[in-house]
Design an enzyme around this catalytic site. Structure first.
Site, PDB file in Angstrom:
ATOM      1  N   ASN A 392      -4.593  -2.007  -2.299  1.00  0.00           N
ATOM      2  CA  ASN A 392      -5.264  -3.080  -3.019  1.00  0.00           C
ATOM      3  C   ASN A 392      -6.661  -3.343  -2.459  1.00  0.00           C
ATOM      4  O   ASN A 392      -7.658  -2.919  -3.046  1.00  0.00           O
ATOM      5  CB  ASN A 392      -4.406  -4.347  -2.970  1.00  0.00           C
ATOM      6  CG  ASN A 392      -4.907  -5.409  -3.925  1.00  0.00           C
ATOM      7  OD1 ASN A 392      -5.917  -5.236  -4.587  1.00  0.00           O
ATOM      8  ND2 ASN A 392      -4.205  -6.520  -3.983  1.00  0.00           N
ATOM      9  N   ASP A 393      -6.726  -3.982  -1.298  1.00  0.00           N
ATOM     10  CA  ASP A 393      -8.037  -4.340  -0.760  1.00  0.00           C
ATOM     11  C   ASP A 393      -8.901  -3.114  -0.472  1.00  0.00           C
ATOM     12  O   ASP A 393     -10.118  -3.184  -0.590  1.00  0.00           O
ATOM     13  CB  ASP A 393      -7.865  -5.169   0.516  1.00  0.00           C
ATOM     14  CG  ASP A 393      -7.141  -6.476   0.233  1.00  0.00           C
ATOM     15  OD1 ASP A 393      -7.301  -6.995  -0.886  1.00  0.00           O
ATOM     16  OD2 ASP A 393      -6.413  -6.969   1.113  1.00  0.00           O
ATOM     17  N   VAL A 394      -8.292  -1.994  -0.094  1.00  0.00           N
ATOM     18  CA  VAL A 394      -9.077  -0.809   0.291  1.00  0.00           C
ATOM     19  C   VAL A 394      -9.692  -0.112  -0.913  1.00  0.00           C
ATOM     20  O   VAL A 394     -10.419   0.857  -0.754  1.00  0.00           O
ATOM     21  CB  VAL A 394      -8.231   0.210   1.096  1.00  0.00           C
ATOM     22  CG1 VAL A 394      -7.746  -0.418   2.388  1.00  0.00           C
ATOM     23  CG2 VAL A 394      -7.079   0.762   0.294  1.00  0.00           C
ATOM     24  N   VAL A 395      -9.394  -0.583  -2.150  1.00  0.00           N
ATOM     25  CA  VAL A 395     -10.040  -0.012  -3.335  1.00  0.00           C
ATOM     26  C   VAL A 395     -10.752  -1.088  -4.145  1.00  0.00           C
ATOM     27  O   VAL A 395     -11.124  -0.861  -5.286  1.00  0.00           O
ATOM     28  CB  VAL A 395      -9.037   0.724  -4.248  1.00  0.00           C
ATOM     29  CG1 VAL A 395      -8.541   2.008  -3.598  1.00  0.00           C
ATOM     30  CG2 VAL A 395      -7.854  -0.174  -4.604  1.00  0.00           C
ATOM     31  N   ALA A 433      -4.920 -10.003   1.123  1.00  0.00           N
ATOM     32  CA  ALA A 433      -6.079 -10.781   1.522  1.00  0.00           C
ATOM     33  C   ALA A 433      -6.287 -11.965   0.589  1.00  0.00           C
ATOM     34  O   ALA A 433      -7.158 -12.793   0.814  1.00  0.00           O
ATOM     35  CB  ALA A 433      -7.321  -9.894   1.528  1.00  0.00           C
TER      36      ALA A 433
END
Lengths: 469, 92
Positions: A392-395, A433
């Site tokens: 999620n956050d890493v993309v 996050a």
């Protein structure tokens, strides 16, 4: 003579530990490293046990047997539980250091006051603070990772939190200074206990505001602390083997922490004192609410089938769903049809360093198919389908420009630049996050809602059932 | 009696060796690296053995025995799970 054997054993064990880590530079030689480590540890244990001052052999034997009884089951946990197990072992390491420090202090306090020199007392204070804060901090981290019910998963924050945290640590250090100045006053024992108690409390306070996305960094930092606690124990006991082994562990934790921090574009202090998940300002303030488009499994399978190149971006969602074996089947099905399939691994994907690599290795995906973020990003625009699997956050493209979000500046995998994005997501809620991910509402993105394992399994069935020609 | 200078010296050198060696570790192996270093830092076991086994008051030795148990757990589970993970990488 026995003393000399002890000294030589320590040198041998140190050399073996260094080789153990050296052989980890290549998966081909890495198992040799484990063997070297076991040999070094056995040598060190036997050489210590045979020293003349050791007289209570029954106690040692019992404690070792108990260690095996708990250690063996702990080593057989499913690989998805490896982050928790790692945190738990940091807790054990911290506990051992803290308890040995406590034992040594009260031993000398009672009988050998002359041994409590300023240097040694300082080392003792460091050992006890580091040991006990690592103990409770790692227990909290393990509890969060295991999703224990009474430990809140979401970061817990309150006004003045950093002030309280630093106050508790500062008080422990100040009492430590008092102890160094007056190591054997009648009240020094109470001061020592107060230091230990404050360290235990600080460990809990330190982890309460930490969210899942920060876990890889936090686990690395706790790893470094556990190593440093062992170093401090070495200073206290004047034992060079403890110092070297602890320093190796400490430097490993330090390097991993730095890599993790860089991968999130954050500093140590920011991770520990700048909790994720505080009330987030809405991203598209004033803008219209965009909606995601849902895709069927059949449609997704067709997209994958027609692609020439597919990049799979795994994240924690793949780990929780235990989807790695189904992913392997999908990899096989697509590769058989001539589709090039690769995996883009973000350094902080999952809950600990290297988490995704281990899961994919478990399902036998060749590690030549695993590509680092920096290598895959230039190729994303030529990629036909990016399949986001529980990441999620890493993309999240917002990391590139949205200064108000905590992920701002974090390097991401450019999934949004692929021609088509398929995103598999457990629920319609925001990620760990606590931020909306605008990747999901881009024009070229199609969502698949559900458990990663079930969805990938359904995709595989589409290929196997011959539903697609 | 004790020579703190030389222990400090050892610490600095060991840290530099550690940084040099760890930097070369394959990125694929960060998870097993962590469990391996964890097992190695359970070398605290030697301190625990002394505290548990020497002629000390009982209360002190009880603390030592708990520490020994905790270290031993780390040694056993750390090495075993590292090997389990590395096996998966090696068979390729």
């Amino acid at each position: 003579m026995i003393r000399l054997i002890g000294e030589l054993a320590a040198v041998l064990a140190t050399a073996l530990f260094i080789f153990a880590l050296y052989w980890m530079n290549d998966p081909k030689t890495a198992r040799r490293g484990v063997f070297a480590g076991i040999t070094g540890m056995t040598v060190a244990i036997l050489a210590t046990w045979m020293q003349p001052e050791i007289v209570h052999h029954g106690w040692i034997f019992l404690a070792i047997v108990a260690g095996f009884a708990v250690g063996i089951p702990l080593s057989r946990v499913p690989l998805t539980a490896v982050p928790q197990r790692t945190a738990l072992s940091h807790a054990f390491g911290g506990l051992a250091a803290g308890l040995v420090g406590t034992a040594e202090y009260f031993l000398w306090f009672g009988e050998h006051a002359e041994k409590l020199t300023p240097f040694r007392t300082s080392a003792l204070v460091a050992e006890v603070i580091l040991g006990f804060l690592t103990f409770t901090g790692s227990l909290m981290a393990a509890g969060k990772l295991q999703e224990v019910r009474w430990i809140p998963q979401r970061p817990v924050t309150y006004p003045g939190q950093n002030f309280v945290n630093l106050g508790v640590l500062g008080l422990a250090v100040a009492l430590g200074v008092v102890l160094v100045l007056y190591p054997t006053a009648p009240w020094s024992g109470q001061v020592f206990i107060a230091i230990a108690a404050l360290a235990l409390i600080f460990g809990v306070l330190l982890i309460i505001p930490i969210g899942g996305a920060d876990m890889p960094t936090v686990i690395s930092i706790l790893n470094a602390y556990a190593g440093l606690a062992a170093v401090a124990m070495g200073f206290v006991l004047d034992n060079k083997l403890l110092v070297t082994a602890g320093a190796l562990d400490g430097s490993s934790g330090l390097i991993l922490s730095i890599i993790m921090c860089r991968a999130m574009n954050r500093s140590f202090t920011n991770v520990l004192f700048g909790a994720f998940g505080k009330a987030q300002p809405a991203l598209a303030a004033g803008g219209e609410q965009k909606v995601w488009k849902q895709e069927s499994v059949e449609g997704a399978a067709q997209l994958l089938e027609q692609a020439r190149s597919v990049v799979i971006i795994p994240g924690y969602g793949m780990a929780v769903a235990q989807a790695q074996h189904k992913v392997r089947e999908l990899y096989d099905a697509l590769t058989k049809r001539g589709v090039s399939v690769r995996f883009a691994i973000h350094p902080v994907a999952g809950r600990m360093p290297g988490h995704m690599n281990v899961l994919l290795a478990e399902s036998n995906i060749p590690y030549s198919a695993l590509v680092e973020m920096d290598e895959i990003n230039p190729e994303m625009p030529q990629t036909d389908v990016a399949l986001v699997l529980g990441a999620n956050d890493v993309v999240n493209p917002a990391a590139r420009y949205a200064k108000s979000t905590p992920i701002y500046g974090m390097p991401i995998i450019d999934a949004d630049k692929a021609k088509t994005v398929l995103a598999v997501k457990r629920s319609k809620n925001p990620g760990f996050a606590g931020i909306d991910n605008e990747l999901y509402v881009l024009d070229n993105t199609w969502m698949l809602f559900g458990d990663a394992k079930a969805i990938v399994g359904d995709l595989v069935k589409q290929f196997a059932g011959g539903g697609i020609h | 009696m004790t020579d703190f200078g030389s222990v400090l010296f050892v610490f600095v050198l060991a840290t530099f060796i550690g940084l040099g060696v760890i930097r070369r570790v394959s990125r694929l192996l960060y998870t097993p690296l962590m469990s391996l270093t964890n097992a190695i830092s359970a070398i605290a076991v030697v301190g625990s053995i002394v505290v548990t086994g020497a002629e000390y008051p009982r209360a002190i030795r009880i603390l030592g025995a708990i520490a020994l148990f905790a270290s031993m757990t780390n040694i056993v589970s750390g090495f075993m799970i590292t090997d389990r993970m590395l096996k998966m990488f090696k068979k390729q």
